[in-house]
Design a protein around this motif. Structure first.
Motif, PDB file in Angstrom:
ATOM      1  N   ARG A 543      45.235 -75.749  39.315  1.00  0.00           N
ATOM      2  CA  ARG A 543      44.435 -74.881  38.625  1.00  0.00           C
ATOM      3  C   ARG A 543      43.976 -73.947  39.460  1.00  0.00           C
ATOM      4  O   ARG A 543      44.342 -72.072  40.000  1.00  0.00           O
ATOM      5  N   GLU A 544      43.422 -74.186  40.589  1.00  0.00           N
ATOM      6  CA  GLU A 544      42.500 -72.905  41.609  1.00  0.00           C
ATOM      7  C   GLU A 544      43.166 -72.974  42.465  1.00  0.00           C
ATOM      8  O   GLU A 544      44.135 -71.396  42.439  1.00  0.00           O
ATOM      9  N   ALA A 545      44.807 -72.833  42.831  1.00  0.00           N
ATOM     10  CA  ALA A 545      46.097 -72.686  43.442  1.00  0.00           C
ATOM     11  C   ALA A 545      46.892 -71.599  43.678  1.00  0.00           C
ATOM     12  O   ALA A 545      47.046 -70.836  43.597  1.00  0.00           O
ATOM     13  N   LEU A 546      46.460 -71.417  41.732  1.00  0.00           N
ATOM     14  CA  LEU A 546      47.925 -70.353  41.256  1.00  0.00           C
ATOM     15  C   LEU A 546      47.069 -69.341  40.792  1.00  0.00           C
ATOM     16  O   LEU A 546      47.955 -68.020  41.352  1.00  0.00           O
ATOM     17  N   TYR A 547      45.634 -69.391  40.259  1.00  0.00           N
ATOM     18  CA  TYR A 547      44.720 -67.559  40.269  1.00  0.00           C
ATOM     19  C   TYR A 547      44.694 -67.540  41.227  1.00  0.00           C
ATOM     20  O   TYR A 547      43.994 -66.432  41.403  1.00  0.00           O
ATOM     21  N   ARG A 548      44.590 -67.966  42.386  1.00  0.00           N
ATOM     22  CA  ARG A 548      44.101 -67.711  43.617  1.00  0.00           C
ATOM     23  C   ARG A 548      45.508 -67.871  44.864  1.00  0.00           C
ATOM     24  O   ARG A 548      45.734 -67.404  45.422  1.00  0.00           O
ATOM     25  N   SER A 549      46.712 -67.810  44.218  1.00  0.00           N
ATOM     26  CA  SER A 549      47.972 -67.498  44.557  1.00  0.00           C
ATOM     27  C   SER A 549      48.152 -68.032  45.818  1.00  0.00           C
ATOM     28  O   SER A 549      48.849 -66.919  46.618  1.00  0.00           O
ATOM     29  N   GLN A 550      48.058 -69.530  46.065  1.00  0.00           N
ATOM     30  CA  GLN A 550      47.981 -69.877  47.501  1.00  0.00           C
ATOM     31  C   GLN A 550      49.291 -70.184  47.577  1.00  0.00           C
ATOM     32  O   GLN A 550      49.407 -71.355  47.549  1.00  0.00           O
ATOM     33  N   ASN A 551      49.505 -69.734  48.737  1.00  0.00           N
ATOM     34  CA  ASN A 551      51.181 -70.003  49.240  1.00  0.00           C
ATOM     35  C   ASN A 551      51.774 -71.548  48.960  1.00  0.00           C
ATOM     36  O   ASN A 551      52.233 -72.222  49.443  1.00  0.00           O
ATOM     37  N   LEU A 552      50.729 -71.988  50.940  1.00  0.00           N
ATOM     38  CA  LEU A 552      50.499 -73.287  50.942  1.00  0.00           C
ATOM     39  C   LEU A 552      51.005 -73.912  50.340  1.00  0.00           C
ATOM     40  O   LEU A 552      51.622 -75.444  50.391  1.00  0.00           O
ATOM     41  N   VAL A 553      49.522 -73.891  48.759  1.00  0.00           N
ATOM     42  CA  VAL A 553      49.949 -75.145  47.709  1.00  0.00           C
ATOM     43  C   VAL A 553      51.142 -75.291  47.401  1.00  0.00           C
ATOM     44  O   VAL A 553      51.711 -75.854  47.266  1.00  0.00           O
ATOM     45  N   SER A 554      51.362 -74.106  46.852  1.00  0.00           N
ATOM     46  CA  SER A 554      52.749 -74.117  46.101  1.00  0.00           C
ATOM     47  C   SER A 554      53.952 -74.262  47.014  1.00  0.00           C
ATOM     48  O   SER A 554      55.324 -75.573  46.677  1.00  0.00           O
ATOM     49  N   ILE A 555      54.231 -74.455  48.671  1.00  0.00           N
ATOM     50  CA  ILE A 555      54.984 -74.716  49.172  1.00  0.00           C
ATOM     51  C   ILE A 555      54.923 -76.784  49.603  1.00  0.00           C
ATOM     52  O   ILE A 555      55.837 -76.973  49.022  1.00  0.00           O
ATOM     53  N   ARG A 556      53.632 -76.705  49.301  1.00  0.00           N
ATOM     54  CA  ARG A 556      53.412 -77.995  49.073  1.00  0.00           C
ATOM     55  C   ARG A 556      54.174 -79.152  48.067  1.00  0.00           C
ATOM     56  O   ARG A 556      54.382 -79.918  48.034  1.00  0.00           O
ATOM     57  N   ILE A 557      53.502 -78.324  46.900  1.00  0.00           N
ATOM     58  CA  ILE A 557      54.085 -79.152  45.535  1.00  0.00           C
ATOM     59  C   ILE A 557      55.263 -79.504  45.851  1.00  0.00           C
ATOM     60  O   ILE A 557      56.107 -80.018  45.394  1.00  0.00           O
ATOM     61  N   LEU A 558      56.131 -78.031  45.966  1.00  0.00           N
ATOM     62  CA  LEU A 558      57.493 -77.908  46.211  1.00  0.00           C
ATOM     63  C   LEU A 558      58.398 -79.213  46.603  1.00  0.00           C
ATOM     64  O   LEU A 558      59.171 -80.022  46.575  1.00  0.00           O
ATOM     65  N   LYS A 559      57.310 -79.434  48.721  1.00  0.00           N
ATOM     66  CA  LYS A 559      57.839 -80.553  48.590  1.00  0.00           C
ATOM     67  C   LYS A 559      58.015 -81.604  48.676  1.00  0.00           C
ATOM     68  O   LYS A 559      59.036 -82.265  48.953  1.00  0.00           O
ATOM     69  N   GLN A 560      56.848 -82.061  47.849  1.00  0.00           N
ATOM     70  CA  GLN A 560      56.562 -83.290  47.267  1.00  0.00           C
ATOM     71  C   GLN A 560      57.534 -83.511  46.002  1.00  0.00           C
ATOM     72  O   GLN A 560      58.609 -84.173  45.830  1.00  0.00           O
ATOM     73  N   MET A 561      58.129 -82.750  45.718  1.00  0.00           N
ATOM     74  CA  MET A 561      58.769 -83.134  44.077  1.00  0.00           C
ATOM     75  C   MET A 561      59.923 -82.902  44.495  1.00  0.00           C
ATOM     76  O   MET A 561      60.733 -83.571  43.695  1.00  0.00           O
ATOM     77  N   GLY A 562      60.887 -81.760  45.337  1.00  0.00           N
ATOM     78  CA  GLY A 562      61.851 -81.328  45.979  1.00  0.00           C
ATOM     79  C   GLY A 562      62.215 -80.110  45.360  1.00  0.00           C
ATOM     80  O   GLY A 562      62.555 -80.231  44.439  1.00  0.00           O
ATOM     81  N   PRO A 563      63.709 -79.767  45.471  1.00  0.00           N
ATOM     82  CA  PRO A 563      63.536 -78.066  45.209  1.00  0.00           C
ATOM     83  C   PRO A 563      65.006 -78.379  44.551  1.00  0.00           C
ATOM     84  O   PRO A 563      64.859 -77.864  43.160  1.00  0.00           O
ATOM     85  N   PRO A 564      65.477 -79.063  44.213  1.00  0.00           N
ATOM     86  CA  PRO A 564      66.481 -79.457  43.367  1.00  0.00           C
ATOM     87  C   PRO A 564      66.269 -80.116  41.818  1.00  0.00           C
ATOM     88  O   PRO A 564      66.439 -79.861  41.183  1.00  0.00           O
TER      89      PRO A 564
END
Length: 855
Positions: A543-564
């Protein structure tokens, strides 16, 4: 006497022979032409070529298209004074003759025989109706005889009032105007009922030479013709001498007025025009179709104002680039006179200007510039330190120095020169400049180089309620709302976070916000992403990462679930998967989308999780009012239980079949509109693509973006139902804000058409968000707030803000968080004593602390 008798007999027989010959000739002509004459009764059902008209949902005219501008009116709507003027000019015996003016014809024949030239045609209004509706304009005796015979048939079939009504609606009056109502709009911007006597006489005088002697092309000829009409009216006793003397002295006020418009939405109009041509071909311009759009007039006005205000402010903050041009003044001169030339050599040109000729020349230039909304063109007439006198069509105004104090010279996107010290530093005589009127007075302006787009829509059915594709359609017809494919930056993150929630993450999942380096061939080598602020925050809850717009968190989230997996999930929001990056840059919004794409995707968040398609064409009516087509969009709602069946998946629109025309009509088929009937179409329910729990959690995080994050400026609207996300791309090339209230989604994009930096201070929160706020302030002023309803599958738990685990008993800094049932943490955080949680957001906002209590 005996000699006179044979002569008299000869004369009588001669005239009888001539008469008999003429009668036989006329009879022969009649017998030859009569079979080919059309039935005059058909005039009662004649279809006049009328233009395509485009309206808002609430019935205001946006524009009209067509080679012929025509607005048919009834006889009762024609001003009586205009009838007097027209008959005085064209046919003063109209109500007495039988369709033929025999005196006029005899005069025309006599002129032709004696001079060999045709001076007048002797045509009555009835004969002109016959020519205009049935015949060509060729000048032959056959056509003239046919015209006479047709006029006699028309007089037998129709009343005088019906004939006059046909005439005033058909006659060409110059500048693409057909009919007197269209002419009134073209030359004066008013209805025929609103014109004064001089203006009525001007239009009544046009049929003689509409192209060459109209008041725009040849004002002197037009005034002369107008005065002739007034003189005829006076001689016939239709006006008094005082009216005659007053009106012949009036100057012409005619100027070209474009298509009548009650609301400015040129980009929407062009979308409709293209779709109508696709459906009907060139008949779209002549068959009198009326198209009603989904555009809400008040919201469209708010969108126009908000986007132009934002672009003008951005442009003003970056300095003045100088006048658009410099127009010459015409000197007082008669070059054929040596004495005058000698005098001119000693004269001061700045004080010896032929102002009537100069202003006429300036008018022509200014009129050609088109409509630029909040700003208008003007030319500088004189300059003083305190300000300057400027000329705009028909008006001379004072531009004070206070209205141009902002005009420091533009140096680069990141720097400006020294502020001006007087108006002399900014203006020169002859400068073509732009003015921005306001309640505070007149200010200097300029056409912004940066561009933008704003689109808003109803999230329940996808109806587009306002759309602005750029600063001005007059300057550039490129529709950035639907055609500009740009990177959305962080405004794309809510889709990533929603995908994460669907792939095992929770709003309290802890992700490390720390430096990272990726070596990936698909990312063209080494990639070192950073946060916008340049700071790193360590372990951070989702929740914090979204409202602060933290790029590195978004990248790690995507890496864990996979771009496809993310692409498969996100494409259901309406995005084209072929244009979505398949690597980790997807997390930062590096794919290409349009503002309409983003608004469509955000509609799913706003409507509770249903997939809808945008559309702007609500219905098409024929010239008789028959409904030819009516949109039947998908509705974001759960079907009644009795109507649900196993075929619900058939409602899903695949991306393979989705086309651009859906944004126009909301259709998913290629059905011809002529096939539609007025029968009630069944309600089409949109498919749910987000679970109620996922939707609730995502929207609650997006509301936090405004409550405590990068969108905090929107708190100025004083509403609790707003949610959204800012977006800024690399090197500040694009600035976005996308968001929604309870019943309206709106997306704003700002950038240059040829991507380049907006400047180091530009961002979604500082450049796009203010436009969104200005728009929503007006657009939702009368809309009630609707609370975010808590689904049954959501539970509320007290957690530790640092670890995301269950809060220890008595923990002083514990906060409440929402979870899908069965996903809440089960472990407790270590007991500790800690000061109340403080928000560390540094990206934007006022810096005030809002307790993180989520209910």
């Amino acid at each position: 006497m005996n000699m006179a008798t044979p002569l008299l007999k000869f004369t009588i027989w001669l005239f009888l022979s001539i008469g008999a010959g003429a009668t036989m000739a006329i009879s022969g002509v009649y017998l030859y032409l009569a079979p080919s004459l059309p039935d005059a009764e058909t005039l009662k059902d004649v279809d006049l070529q009328t233009p395509l008209r485009v309206y808002t949902a609430d019935g205001l005219l946006i524009t009209e298209y067509g080679e012929k501008r025509r607005t048919p009116i009834t006889y009762q709507e024609i001003p009586p004074q205009f009838i007097d003027a027209l008959l005085a000019s064209e046919d003063d015996g109209f109500f007495e003759h039988s369709g033929i003016d025999f005196k006029g014809l005899a005069r025309a024949v006599f002129d032709l025989v004696t001079t060999g030239r045709k001076k007048s045609g002797g045509s009555t209004i009835t004969m002109q109706v016959a020519k205009n509706y049935y015949l060509s304009s060729e000048k032959t005796f056959t056509r003239k005889f046919t015209e006479i015979l047709l006029a006699l048939k028309i007089e037998q079939a129709l009343s005088k009032e019906e004939i006059l009504e046909l005439y005033v609606n058909k006659i060409y009056l110059g500048k693409r105007a057909y009919g007197i109502e269209a002419a009134a709009q073209v030359y004066y911007g008013k209805s025929i009922q609103e014109l004064n006597l001089a203006e009525l006489a001007m239009i009544a005088g046009l049929p003689q030479a509409p192209s060459a002697a109209n008041p725009i092309r040849s004002p002197e000829r037009a005034i002369s013709r107008r005065n002739y009409v007034l003189a005829r009216m006076y001689n016939l006793g239709k006006i008094s001498e005082a009216d005659f003397q007053t009106n012949i002295r009036k100057p012409t006020t005619a100027r070209y007025h474009g298509a009548t418009s009650e609301i400015s939405a040129p980009y929407v109009a062009e979308m409709i025009r293209q779709e109508m041509v696709r459906r009907y071909g060139n008949k779209a311009y002549t068959s009198g179709y009326s198209v009603y759009t989904t555009i809400n007039a008040s919201r469209q006005l708010a969108a126009n104002k908000a986007l132009q205000t934002g672009l003008l402010k951005y442009d003003r903050d970056h300095g003045y680039r100088g006048p658009q041009d410099n127009l010459e003044q015409i000197s007082l001169s008669v070059r054929s006179n040596p004495v005058v030339e000698e005098w001119l050599a000693k004269a001061d040109p700045s004080k010896d200007t032929d102002w009537p000729a100069t202003l006429a020349q300036w008018d022509e230039t200014l009129f050609e510039l088109g409509d630029y909304g909040m700003i208008e063109p003007a030319v500088v007439m004189s300059v003083q330190p305190e300000g300057g006198w400027v000329y705009s069509p028909g008006d001379v105004r004072w531009l004070p120095f206070s209205g141009m104090e902002w005009a420091a010279p533009y140096l680069s996107v990141n720097s400006i020169g020294s502020p001006p010290e007087s108006a002399l530093d900014v203006l020169s005589v002859g400068d073509l400049i732009w003015l921005q009127p306001s309640r505070e007075g007149l200010s200097l302006a300029q056409i912004p180089e940066a561009e933008g787009a704003l689109v808003s829509m109803n999230p329940v059915n996808g109806g587009i309620e306002s759309l602005v594709g750029g600063f001005s359609n007059s300057d550039n017809q490129f529709n950035r709302a639907t055609q500009a494919e740009r990177q959305p930056g962080s405004s794309f993150k809510p889709f990533i976070y929603s995908a994460a929630l669907d792939n095992g993450f929770t709003t309290a999942s802890l992700i490390n916000d720390a430096p990272v380096v990726f070596k990936d061939a698909s990312l063209e080598g080494t990639w070192r992403p950073e946060n916008y602020s340049g700071k790193f925050y360590g372990p951070t809850r989702l929740r914090e990462a979204l409202y602060r717009s933290q790029n590195l968190v978004s990248i790690r989230i995507l890496k864990q679930m996979g771009p496809p997996a993310a692409v498969r999930y996100i494409k259901e929001f309406g995005f084209n998967p072929a244009k979505m990056n398949k690597d980790l840059s997807l997390a930062l919004g590096a794919s290409s989308v349009t503002p309409l794409d983003v608004a469509t995707g955000y509609s799913v968040f706003a409507n509770g999780g249903y997939k809808i398609s945008p559309f702007v064409m609500q219905k098409i009516l024929s010239d008789t009012g028959e409904v030819l087509y009516e949109a039947n969009p998908f509705i974001a709602a759960t079907p009644p239980q009795t109507e649900q069946d196993e075929s619900e998946e058939s409602l899903v629109i695949s991306e393979d079949t989705k086309t651009d025309k859906q944004a126009i009509s909301g259709d998913v088929s290629d059905t011809n509109p002529a096939d539609f009937t007025e029968e009630q179409e069944p309600v089409r329910y949109a498919p749910r693509i987000m679970s109620p729990e996922n939707n609730y959690l995502t929207v609650s995080m997006m509301r936090d973006v405004i409550r405590r994050g990068t969108g905090r400026k929107a708190l100025a609207l004083g509403r609790n139902d707003l949610a959204g996300k800012t977006g800024t791309t690399n090197d500040q090339k694009d600035a976005w804000f996308a968001g929604f209230s309870s019943d309206l989604v709106a997306t704003v994009w700002i950038g240059f058409d040829q991507p380049s930096t907006l400047g180091r201070w530009a961002s979604g929160g500082t450049t796009a968000l203010p436009v969104w706020i200005d728009y929503m302030r007006d657009a939702v002023a009368d809309s009630p707030e609707r609370p975010l309803e808590l689904p049954e599958g959501i539970v509320t738990v007290r957690i530790d803000p640092e670890s995301g685990l269950l809060a220890s008993p008595g923990q002083s800094d514990a906060i409440f968080e929402y979870f899908k049932a069965g996903t809440a943490p089960t472990e407790y955080a270590r007991a500790k004593s800690i000061l109340p949680y403080q928000d560390e957001d540094t990206n934007s906002g006022t810096g005030s602390v809002i307790p993180e209590q989520l209910f």
